[in-house]
Scaffold this motif. Structure first.
Motif, short mmCIF file in Angstrom:
data_model
loop_
_atom_site.label_atom_id
_atom_site.label_comp_id
_atom_site.label_asym_id
_atom_site.label_seq_id
_atom_site.Cartn_x
_atom_site.Cartn_y
_atom_site.Cartn_z
N SER A 1 43.87 37.25 38.83
CA SER A 1 44.97 37.99 39.43
C SER A 1 44.56 39.44 39.62
CB SER A 1 46.21 37.86 38.54
OG SER A 1 47.32 38.49 39.16
N ALA A 2 45.56 40.31 39.80
CA ALA A 2 45.32 41.73 39.99
C ALA A 2 45.58 42.47 38.68
CB ALA A 2 46.23 42.28 41.09
N THR A 3 45.00 43.65 38.55
CA THR A 3 45.19 44.46 37.36
C THR A 3 46.65 44.90 37.25
OG1 THR A 3 44.36 46.36 36.11
CG2 THR A 3 44.61 46.64 38.50
N ARG B 1 43.48 47.30 27.95
CA ARG B 1 42.46 47.19 28.99
C ARG B 1 42.38 45.76 29.51
NH1 ARG B 1 39.98 49.76 24.73
NH2 ARG B 1 39.62 51.99 24.97
N ASP B 2 42.17 45.64 30.81
CA ASP B 2 41.97 44.33 31.42
C ASP B 2 40.53 43.87 31.23
OD1 ASP B 2 44.52 43.94 32.69
OD2 ASP B 2 43.95 45.47 34.15
N ALA C 1 41.50 40.57 37.78
CA ALA C 1 41.75 40.83 36.36
C ALA C 1 42.27 39.54 35.73
CB ALA C 1 42.77 41.95 36.18
N LEU C 2 41.77 39.24 34.52
CA LEU C 2 42.36 38.15 33.77
C LEU C 2 43.71 38.62 33.23
CD1 LEU C 2 39.26 36.89 31.74
CD2 LEU C 2 40.05 36.17 34.00
N PRO C 3 44.71 37.77 33.21
CA PRO C 3 46.06 38.24 32.90
C PRO C 3 46.22 38.65 31.43
CG PRO C 3 46.02 35.84 33.03
CD PRO C 3 44.67 36.31 33.49
N ALA D 1 50.61 30.00 27.37
CA ALA D 1 49.78 30.77 28.30
C ALA D 1 48.59 31.45 27.61
CB ALA D 1 50.64 31.84 28.98
N PRO D 2 47.38 31.28 28.17
CA PRO D 2 46.25 32.08 27.69
C PRO D 2 46.37 33.50 28.24
CG PRO D 2 45.56 30.68 29.51
CD PRO D 2 47.00 30.35 29.24
N CYS D 3 46.15 34.47 27.38
CA CYS D 3 46.23 35.88 27.77
C CYS D 3 44.96 36.59 27.32
CB CYS D 3 47.46 36.54 27.13
SG CYS D 3 49.02 35.73 27.53
N PHE D 4 44.59 37.64 28.06
CA PHE D 4 43.30 38.28 27.84
C PHE D 4 43.49 39.79 27.79
CE2 PHE D 4 42.97 34.40 30.24
CZ PHE D 4 41.98 33.68 29.58
N ARG D 5 43.07 40.40 26.68
CA ARG D 5 43.17 41.85 26.54
C ARG D 5 41.90 42.37 25.88
NH1 ARG D 5 49.55 42.54 24.63
NH2 ARG D 5 50.40 41.41 26.43
N ASP D 6 41.34 43.38 26.48
CA ASP D 6 40.12 43.99 25.96
C ASP D 6 40.53 45.06 24.95
OD1 ASP D 6 37.63 44.94 25.48
OD2 ASP D 6 37.25 45.74 27.48
#
Length: 587
Positions: free
Chosen positions: A170-172, A178-179, A193-195, A217-222
């Motif tokens: 998706s989009a940032t 951080r994405d 960007a991963l959500p 839902a899988p979610c991704f945060r740096d």
């Protein structure tokens, strides 16, 4: 007979005595007792004891095998006899006398013990995670996670929610972390960007008319790792509902949490209904917006008592008191250890007094308190003989953090902590905005897509720092399980809300074009929440670290030690993605 097994290692009972069986599994443990070999054979379902007698081919084969080798055995089920029954195993009344052995997979020397918790460090455990997951505790945790997720799906469906999937690429989005970004080969110089969460998509589903949505839902945060937060990826129960107000969201989630924690909580009591605690009240009473309500003590703001005081330690500062009853029998060590704990949380020390039988105060700071101070403290804190009072003074946030931790620690040490329960609460009425300490700029304090309380009029007429949002968290035993909100579904309110946070109209129209376009075609009022699955399982499993409930987590540096991720890309692949790598220069 089946090539590998007629029964599992958790299946055989005394009723099977005399039966010829075939089992397959891992060589869990081996004991040589008086020349007779006893083997614990383990599979997913349990453990069965094998017996191999000297001079037999089975004895020779099993005696040479390394632990954790996989084998197939044929044999006959025999009774252990009353005196040899193992009551800790479902299969404890029988054993299998082995006649034939086939080695299916030999095990190399083990990097750590599988059949015992031997204190191996986490890095080694993660490097050999496939072995670590064979341990009983870890196997149990992962199966608990599976059962919890399955139960969530059934319960959410029963509550009238529809499971749907949202995009991964998706989009940032300004979610507060951080994405993780993915370069686009077909669109040079641009990135997906991963959500961080499927926030915008689940709102769009409401606008599309689906009314009640959920997703594991899988979610991704740096972001950096913590005990209750895994770096990289995590899973949450994403929920959204149309035509709802705050309490409409609370009802099904409260029912779901109560049922889940009663079903999988090992008999621990779930207190219900969940209290609603405004954010500012939580910070004053508990020093945290994630209060552990098992601690049956509360902080009291006494700043006004010391306004203009000559006691320099308190004068001109925010002062919070923690009254603790029934400490008359506590030795001086109790107070000193709490002081050491406060220092470990960042305090310079911990002031305290205790109340004598005649109502007088004694302790390190008693001599600095005037008669008026003592009278007001006694009245405000409802002090009686046997009480102690601990004090924190300084900036509001600093005092809240330190005294919030002292509150829980004091409750545990003084016997005012409730064990064996899950104490939930809703934290509500969060400030919509906060001020950046370094720049002084106004920014969103929580979810930027939330509806402000008071709508457009509040945004136009109130000090931004006084505006509250329709935002809420659900907390259990001091762990934040989720944030949620009633969403901002009106374009002009959204544009104004972002304007206050420093985003001009053009930027918002560009970044959230899909959302704003959808809002302009009849958006329903809607709201939702997203409880963290990993944290739910962590609480149910009574594990202090979230990585103990995830099959293949990253380590604290966001590395997969087992698979070797992250990795460098070859130059050809970088060219294909139109990328070049600029590494930081050594200092």
């Amino acid at each position: 007979m089946h090539r590998y097994r007629s029964h599992t290692c958790g299946e055989l009972r005394s009723s099977d005595v005399g039966t010829d069986v075939r089992l397959s599994g891992w060589l869990h443990n081996r004991r040589d007792l008086g020349g007779i070999l006893f083997i614990d054979l383990r599979d997913h379902y349990g453990i069965t004891q094998l017996v191999a007698r000297p001079g037999t081919p089975a004895y020779e084969a099993l005696d040479k095998l390394t632990k954790e080798s996989t084998v197939r055995v044929d044999g006959k089920v025999v009774s252990r006899g009353t005196e040899n029954v193992n009551p800790d195993l479902p299969t404890g009344e029988i054993e299998v006398e082995v006649g034939e052995v086939e080695l299916l997979g030999a095990a190399a020397p083990l990097p750590f013990t599988i059949n015992a918790e031997d204190g191996v460090n986490e890095e080694r455990r993660l490097e050999y995670r496939f072995l670590d997951l064979r341990r009983e505790r870890m196997h149990r945790n992962i199966l608990l996670r599976t059962s919890v997720i399955s139960a969530i799906r059934h319960k959410m469906t029963a509550l009238g929610f529809n499971e749907m999937a949202t995009p991964i690429l998706s989009a940032t989005s300004p979610e507060g972390a951080r994405d993780f970004v993915v370069p686009s080969r077909l669109n040079p110089g641009k990135f997906y960007a991963l959500p961080q969460a499927p926030q915008q998509f689940k709102q769009l589903l409401m606008i599309s008319g689906f009314d009640r949505y959920f997703q594991i839902a899988p979610c991704f945060r740096d972001e950096d790792a913590r005990a209750d937060r895994s770096p990289g990826e995590f899973y949450q129960l994403d929920v959204e509902m149309s035509f709802v107000e705050q309490e409409d969201v609370f009802r099904p989630i409260e029912q779901l949490m109560t049922e889940l924690f009663e079903e999988f909580g090992g008999g621990r009591h779930v207190t219900s209904p969940f209290p609603r605690i405004p954010f500012r009240e939580a910070m004053l009473k508990y020093g945290s917006d994630k209060p552990d309500l098992r601690a049956q003590l509360e902080l009291v703001d006494i700043t006004d008592i010391f306004e203009g005081s000559e006691f320099k330690a308190f004068a001109g500062k925010h002062v919070r008191a923690l009254p603790v009853p029934d400490v008359s029998a506590q030795p001086r060590k109790f107070f000193d250890q709490l002081g050491d704990f406060a220092v470990s949380q960042g305090a310079k020390g911990l002031a305290w007094v205790r109340v004598a039988e005649d109502g007088s105060l004694s302790g390190p700071i008693a001599k600095f308190l005037t008669e008026e101070n003592v009278a007001e403290l006694t009245k405000r804190l409802q002090l009686a003989a046997g009480h102690a009072v601990f004090f924190g003074a300084g900036e509001f946030d600093e005092v809240s953090k330190i005294m919030g931790a002292v509150r829980v620690e004091a409750a545990k040490r003084a016997g005012h902590f409730e064990e064996g329960v899950f104490r939930f609460c809703w934290i509500v009425d969060f400030p919509m905005y906060e001020k950046d300490e370094d720049t002084g700029a106004i920014d969103f304090s929580h979810n930027p897509f939330s509806m402000p309380q008071g709508g457009l009029e509040a945004l136009q007429t109130q000090d931004p720092l006084d505006i509250l949002g329709w935002q809420y968290d659900i907390v259990c035993n001091g762990v934040e399980l989720s944030s949620g909100a009633i969403r901002n579904h009106e374009p002009e309110i959204m544009l104004k809300a972002f304007e206050i946070a420093g985003y001009d109209r053009e930027t918002v129209e560009d970044k959230f074009a899909g959302m704003l376009r959808a809002f302009r075609f009849g958006a329903p009022p809607h709201g939702g929440i997203a409880p963290g699955v990993d944290r739910i399982v962590m609480l149910l499993a009574d594990e202090p670290n979230i990585r103990e409930t995830i099959a293949f987590p990253l380590n604290g540096n966001a590395q997969d030690l087992m698979m070797g991720a992250p990795t460098e890309l070859e130059e050809a692949r970088l060219r294909e993605l139109h990328l070049s790598v600029r590494k930081p220069q050594p200092k």
